[in-house]
Design an enzyme around this catalytic site. Structure first.
Site, PDB file in Angstrom:
ATOM      1  N   ASP A  39       0.824  -1.209   0.000  1.00 13.38           N
ATOM      2  CA  ASP A  39       0.000   0.000   0.000  1.00 13.38           C
ATOM      3  C   ASP A  39       0.859   1.260   0.000  1.00 13.38           C
ATOM      4  OD1 ASP A  39      -2.944  -0.243   1.156  1.00 13.38           O
ATOM      5  OD2 ASP A  39      -2.080   1.631   1.910  1.00 13.38           O
ATOM      6  N   LYS A  65      -1.347   5.132  -4.649  1.00 19.01           N
ATOM      7  CA  LYS A  65      -0.830   6.325  -5.315  1.00 19.01           C
ATOM      8  C   LYS A  65       0.343   6.907  -4.543  1.00 19.01           C
ATOM      9  CE  LYS A  65      -4.694   8.889  -3.406  1.00 19.01           C
ATOM     10  NZ  LYS A  65      -5.939   8.180  -3.425  1.00 19.01           N
ATOM     11  N   MET A 181      -9.441  10.213   6.476  1.00 21.78           N
ATOM     12  CA  MET A 181      -9.741  10.680   5.122  1.00 21.78           C
ATOM     13  C   MET A 181     -10.575  11.966   5.130  1.00 21.78           C
ATOM     14  SD  MET A 181     -10.573   6.959   3.441  1.00 21.78           S
ATOM     15  CE  MET A 181     -11.138   6.209   4.964  1.00 21.78           C
TER      16      MET A 181
HETATM   17  N1  SAH Z   1      -6.081   1.136   7.466  1.00 20.45           N
HETATM   18  C1  SAH Z   1      -5.582   2.477   7.757  1.00 20.45           C
HETATM   19  C2  SAH Z   1      -6.531   3.539   7.245  1.00 20.45           C
HETATM   20  C3  SAH Z   1      -6.671   3.559   5.733  1.00 20.45           C
HETATM   21  S1  SAH Z   1      -7.705   4.842   5.170  1.00 20.45           S
HETATM   22  C4  SAH Z   1      -5.331   2.607   9.241  1.00 20.45           C
HETATM   23  O1  SAH Z   1      -5.758   1.751  10.018  1.00 20.45           O
HETATM   24  O2  SAH Z   1      -4.693   3.570   9.641  1.00 20.45           O
HETATM   25  C5  SAH Z   1      -6.537   6.104   4.755  1.00 20.45           C
HETATM   26  C6  SAH Z   1      -6.562   7.205   5.775  1.00 20.45           C
HETATM   27  O3  SAH Z   1      -5.899   6.798   6.962  1.00 20.45           O
HETATM   28  C7  SAH Z   1      -5.820   8.469   5.358  1.00 20.45           C
HETATM   29  O4  SAH Z   1      -6.623   9.292   4.539  1.00 20.45           O
HETATM   30  C8  SAH Z   1      -5.580   9.120   6.695  1.00 20.45           C
HETATM   31  O5  SAH Z   1      -6.749   9.734   7.193  1.00 20.45           O
HETATM   32  C9  SAH Z   1      -5.288   7.913   7.572  1.00 20.45           C
HETATM   33  N2  SAH Z   1      -3.864   7.628   7.727  1.00 20.45           N
HETATM   34  C10 SAH Z   1      -3.201   6.541   7.339  1.00 20.45           C
HETATM   35  N3  SAH Z   1      -1.914   6.573   7.740  1.00 20.45           N
HETATM   36  C11 SAH Z   1      -1.771   7.731   8.426  1.00 20.45           C
HETATM   37  C12 SAH Z   1      -0.710   8.345   9.141  1.00 20.45           C
HETATM   38  N4  SAH Z   1       0.503   7.774   9.234  1.00 20.45           N
HETATM   39  N5  SAH Z   1      -0.948   9.532   9.754  1.00 20.45           N
HETATM   40  C13 SAH Z   1      -2.144  10.117   9.691  1.00 20.45           C
HETATM   41  N6  SAH Z   1      -3.189   9.578   9.049  1.00 20.45           N
HETATM   42  C14 SAH Z   1      -3.013   8.410   8.416  1.00 20.45           C
END
Ligand code: SAH
Length: 259
Positions: A39, A65, A181
């Site tokens: 990812d 992306k 998001m």
């Molecule tokens: N499965 C992931 C979430 C995926 S959805 C999880 O559990 O974290 C994607 C969203 O996750 C992004 O738009 C953002 O809001 C958040 N996200 C993922 N990694 C992040 C990080 N290191 N810091 C802040 N937000 C993050």
């Protein structure tokens, strides 16, 4: 007759980015991969750890992306996972945070199972939790919060999004709102929440939580969108709204007193 192993695929949570926050199980399972689908939210540090010393190295496919390119279509990712698993590869889908917290892990698992592929899911630390900790607050601090709501600020194409005033009314009862998001709709979600929550409610944005690029903006609900914009914060980021952020100031003064 030779028994062939059942087709197998693992959805593994890579956590927020710091390789030390990867679970032992995530690392063990990810290192079994012959095909690794990564990812865009998985940090380079985590990927290096998973690949370290692997001979032969697994085939690594970056799906998602980066650098403004279009994201790989979800249907393509799912087809690839199914095809590789059915061809006898040990497929591991390494996903940012937790595989079953947003991020379409549920759809992937369902597709794989529908094709007779055994699915193993390994939890990871979700970015919302890492964001709260980056702010120095326990997200269920009992003096400030009765619970936590994890919500998405980005509705599925064609689906109705959340009704923010209703959500705000629930959050105002003492629930910590953790929004994934949310950055592309920050002004809208702020306006919706302000219909039922006080403008003075603490709010914060944490970009790249748990990585070396981590950045914070701590403000109020009334200042949320403008302050995040002037701080230059963007995706990936978590928005946290709620009185639990008041624990931040208290914790800080405790730390100062203890020092
Ligand atoms: N499965 C992931 C979430 C995926 S959805 C999880 O559990 O974290 C994607 C969203 O996750 C992004 O738009 C953002 O809001 C958040 N996200 C993922 N990694 C992040 C990080 N290191 N810091 C802040 N937000 C993050």
């Amino acid at each position: 007759m030779k028994r062939t192993a059942r087709p197998w695929c693992a959805l593994v949570g890579a956590g927020p980015g710091d390789p030390e926050l990867l679970t032992l199980k995530a690392l063990r399972v990810a290192r079994r991969a012959t095909v690794l689908l990564v990812d865009d939210l998985v940090s380079d540090a985590v990927l290096s750890l998973v690949l370290r010393g692997r001979r032969p190295a697994p085939r690594v496919v970056h799906v998602g992306k980066r650098g403004g390119c279009n994201s790989t279509p979800q249907a393509f990712i799912e087809r690839l996972m199914v095809a590789e698993a059915l061809a006898g590869q040990r497929v591991v889908r390494l996903k940012g945070g937790d595989p079953f917290t947003f991020g379409r892990g549920g759809e992937e698992a369902a597709t794989l199972r529908a094709h007779g592929v055994e699915v193993e899911v390994v939890n990871g630390i979700t970015s919302g939790l890492a964001a709260a900790t980056a702010l120095g607050v326990p997200w269920t601090h009992r003096e400030h919060a009765h619970g936590v709501m994890l919500v998405t600020g980005h509705a599925r194409d064609g689906a109705a999004g959340l009704h923010w005033p209703t959500l705000g009314a629930a959050a105002a009862q003492g629930l910590t709102l953790v929004i994934y998001m949310g950055m592309s709709h920050l002004p809208e979600l702020q306006a919706g929440l302000l219909a039922t929550m006080a403008g003075s409610t603490p709010a914060a944005v944490v970009q790249s939580a748990g990585t070396p690029d981590e950045r914070l903006c701590v403000t109020t609900l009334a200042g949320l969108a403008a302050d995040a914009r002037s701080a230059g914060l963007g995706s990936p980021a978590i928005v946290i709204v709620g009185d639990v952020l008041r624990a931040r100031a208290a914790l800080r003064s405790d730390v100062r007193q203890a020092a």
